[in-house]
Design an enzyme around this catalytic site. Structure first.
Site, short mmCIF file in Angstrom:
data_model
loop_
_atom_site.label_atom_id
_atom_site.label_comp_id
_atom_site.label_asym_id
_atom_site.label_seq_id
_atom_site.Cartn_x
_atom_site.Cartn_y
_atom_site.Cartn_z
N PRO A 36 10.19 -13.32 19.25
CG PRO A 36 9.93 -15.36 19.96
CD PRO A 36 10.85 -14.24 20.08
CE LYS A 88 16.21 -7.51 23.88
NZ LYS A 88 16.70 -8.48 24.17
CB CYS A 110 -26.23 -34.55 29.56
SG CYS A 110 -27.12 -34.27 28.03
CG HIS A 115 -24.90 -29.66 29.90
ND1 HIS A 115 -23.96 -30.73 30.12
CD2 HIS A 115 -25.46 -30.23 29.03
CE1 HIS A 115 -23.96 -31.43 29.15
NE2 HIS A 115 -24.81 -31.20 28.26
CD GLU A 150 -21.89 -28.86 32.65
OE1 GLU A 150 -22.94 -29.23 33.49
OE2 GLU A 150 -21.94 -29.50 31.91
N1 GLN Z 1 -25.31 -37.93 23.54
C1 GLN Z 1 -26.22 -37.81 24.28
C2 GLN Z 1 -27.57 -37.16 23.50
O1 GLN Z 1 -27.16 -36.56 22.40
C3 GLN Z 1 -26.08 -36.91 25.50
C4 GLN Z 1 -25.39 -35.53 25.34
C5 GLN Z 1 -24.73 -34.73 26.33
O2 GLN Z 1 -24.36 -35.49 27.28
N2 GLN Z 1 -24.57 -33.60 26.26
O3 GLN Z 1 -28.66 -37.06 24.00
#
Ligand code: GLN
Length: 548
Positions: A198, A231, A388, A522, A524
């Site tokens: 492949p 190969k 969030c 966020h 993270e």
């Molecule tokens: N659903 C929620 C909002 O729109 C939280 C969004 C999220 O967790 N990224 O506010």
């Protein structure tokens, strides 16, 4: 003074394509090549081109496609941009994520505006030209610009991208382009052999589109005999030294080290005329951290809607891992299905959990399970991190169970009497008012990207950041309803972070609890392997304290 670049230095472009299968590590290969180039002292930029017809990754199902990564300027992108940011410690923007849908939308808008002067608008040269312009724009003056093409070569929707990168060598010179093809070689259990056919076919496909690769990365699940490289070299015309076998590594952070000690390093050294040995100490540190088995371990209960695909929460998992490395503790994840939690009367899911994390999310499914998790953490004094939606649901829980607000919910899920979380209809971004309504388009219309937040002193948030002003990335449509702030604060539920104009609550904490924090953003997304986000570090520390 910073180093000045020699005048007129030609930028170099590396194109990473894939064959046989997608999802075998093109993104990690591209990021790792970038990491090696950085370790040789070169500046690097990187871009993902996705051939599907979406305008951005915002509306893609995370269960199928993995997490949606948000850049500082609010682009909703593929999770590969997260890998790039973590590997290369860059802050990327919309220009680093190129999707067919967006380019086509622009082309059609231009056609409607009469910008083509009567010409027939075609995939070649108009779309291929737009792709090349997007590549030049994203290259942004870096010594080397890496472009990963999503999917596999031969997919219908990817053809314009393959043609565009072929044509690109005409723009900048073939000697300034390096083509890397990542192929997969399966192992057939019954006959106990690796099958290179492949991969050979995939290389033939690529040649059929006019691209002869300079390097081939051969991905295998287990280490394969070197005869495979031999190969593939024979059939592809790529020298054997430039065919590199990459078996699954114990950690993706091993890949830059493997690449640096492989034939690709010689190829990229010659290509960039940079023969320095890369300084890989950063990567060695990360691999040691990853492979160290700590006696001390904590378990984080991750209350999630999608529990069978780690990619859905990849940045959260990477941030927890990195925080664990910094604190010399192993972080184990206990996946808790928010929906199953909803149905159970007891809390046996939280047995042996040292901390509870409710990540971001959308939609009603599993919501009551998330609310239950916040309640359990609050009542049992277990560290709680709500991100969030995780913060919004903690606020709903407290509204219902502590403040006894009737009909308390987020207006995302019902039409509540007490909408503690509501739709924000307008806010200010960079001095411009942005407006939304329930009927706004779903795509790209949230509060997206980096926003400032002012932090109150003498709070957990201040303790974590040690500064009064931060910037974090957002992706949500709903906000805390400021009408209720005073009521919460009277009961020791503090909004310790708020937008500088005082209108958008950003951080929520419970001062009568060892560690209870909700964030509207966020964190993270800003965490890095060797520079974990302080919120995750503090959370992991709290889990350690609680587990003693
Ligand atoms: N659903 C929620 C909002 O729109 C939280 C969004 C999220 O967790 N990224 O506010």
């Amino acid at each position: 003074m910073g180093e000045t670049k020699p005048m007129g230095k030609q930028q170099k472009f590396i194109f990473v394509t894939g064959g046989v299968l997608s999802g075998v590590g093109k993104g990690i290969s591209a990021a790792s090549i970038g990491a090696v180039l950085q370790a040789k002292g070169l500046s690097v930029s990187i871009q993902k081109c996705d051939p599907y017809l979406n305008v951005d990754a915002g509306l893609l199902n995370p269960a199928e496609h993995g997490e949606c990564f948000v850049t500082i300027d609010g682009a909703e992108t593929d999770l590969d941009l997260g890998h790039y940011e973590r590997f290369l410690d860059l802050e990327l923007t919309q220009k680093n994520a190129t999707l067919s849908g967006r380019l086509l939308q622009n082309l059609i808008n231009d056609e409607r505006a009469g910008k083509f002067g009567g010409k027939t608008v075609q995939l070649v040269p108009h779309l291929t030209g737009a792709i090349q312009d997007a590549i030049e724009l994203a290259a942004d003056g870096a010594d080397v610009h890496i472009v990963e093409i999503g999917g596999t070569v031969g997919d219908y929707e990817g053809l314009s991208f393959v043609e565009a990168i072929r044509e690109f060598s005409g723009r900048v010179g073939r000697e300034n382009c390096l083509y890397v093809h990542v192929v997969y070689v399966p192992f057939i259990g019954t006959s106990k052999e690796f099958k290179s056919k492949p991969a050979q076919n995939a290389l033939m496909d690529l040649r059929g589109f006019g691209i002869v690769p300079d390097c081939v990365i051969v991905r295998t699940d287990e280490p394969a005999p070197t005869s495979i490289a031999h190969k593939i070299s024979q059939f592809s015309g790529v020298s054997e030294n430039a065919v590199v076998q990459l078996a699954n590594a114990s950690t993706v952070f091993q890949v830059p080290i493997t690449i640096a000690s492989s034939g690709i390093h010689d190829v990229i050294s010659a290509f960039t005329s940079n023969h320095k040995q890369p300084d890989l100490s950063k990567w060695e540190k990360i691999v040691v951290a990853q492979n160290t088995q700590h006696d001390k371990r904590v378990t984080v209960g991750l209350v999630a809607k999608y529990v069978d695909n780690e990619d859905t929460y990849i940045s959260v998992l990477e941030a927890l891992k990195a925080a664990g490395w910094q604190e010399s503790v192993g972080v184990d994840i206990k996946w808790i299905n928010a929906e199953s939690l909803e149905k159970k009367k007891n809390y046996k899911f939280f047995e042996n959990v040292d901390g509870i994390l409710v990540p971001g999310g959308f939609g009603k499914r599993g919501i009551e399970g998330k609310i239950k998790s916040a309640k359990y953490a609050r009542e049992n004094k277990i560290p709680y991190l709500g991100i969030c939606l995780g913060m919004q649901m903690a606020i709903v829980e407290i509204g219902r169970n502590v403040l006894k607000l009737k009909g308390c919910h987020s207006s995302e899920f019902s039409n509540p009497t007490n909408p503690v979380i509501g739709l924000m209809t307008e806010w200010i971004r960079k001095n411009k008012i942005e407006k939304r309504s329930k009927s706004s388009d779903k795509g790209g219309t949230m509060r997206l990207g980096s926003y400032p937040c002012a932090i109150k002193s003498n709070t957990l948030a201040y303790n974590i950041y040690s500064k009064k002003r931060i910037d974090e990335r957002h992706r949500h449509r709903y906000e805390v309803n400021t009408k209720y702030l005073k009521l919460f604060e009277k009961n020791n539920f503090i909004f310790s972070g708020i937008s500088p104009n005082g209108k958008l609550p950003e951080i929520f904490e419970y001062s009568s609890h060892p560690w209870f924090l909700g964030v509207q953003f966020h964190p993270e997304l800003k965490s890095r392997p060797l520079n974990p986000h302080p919120i995750f570090v503090s959370f992991v520390k709290a889990c350690i304290d609680g587990s003693k």
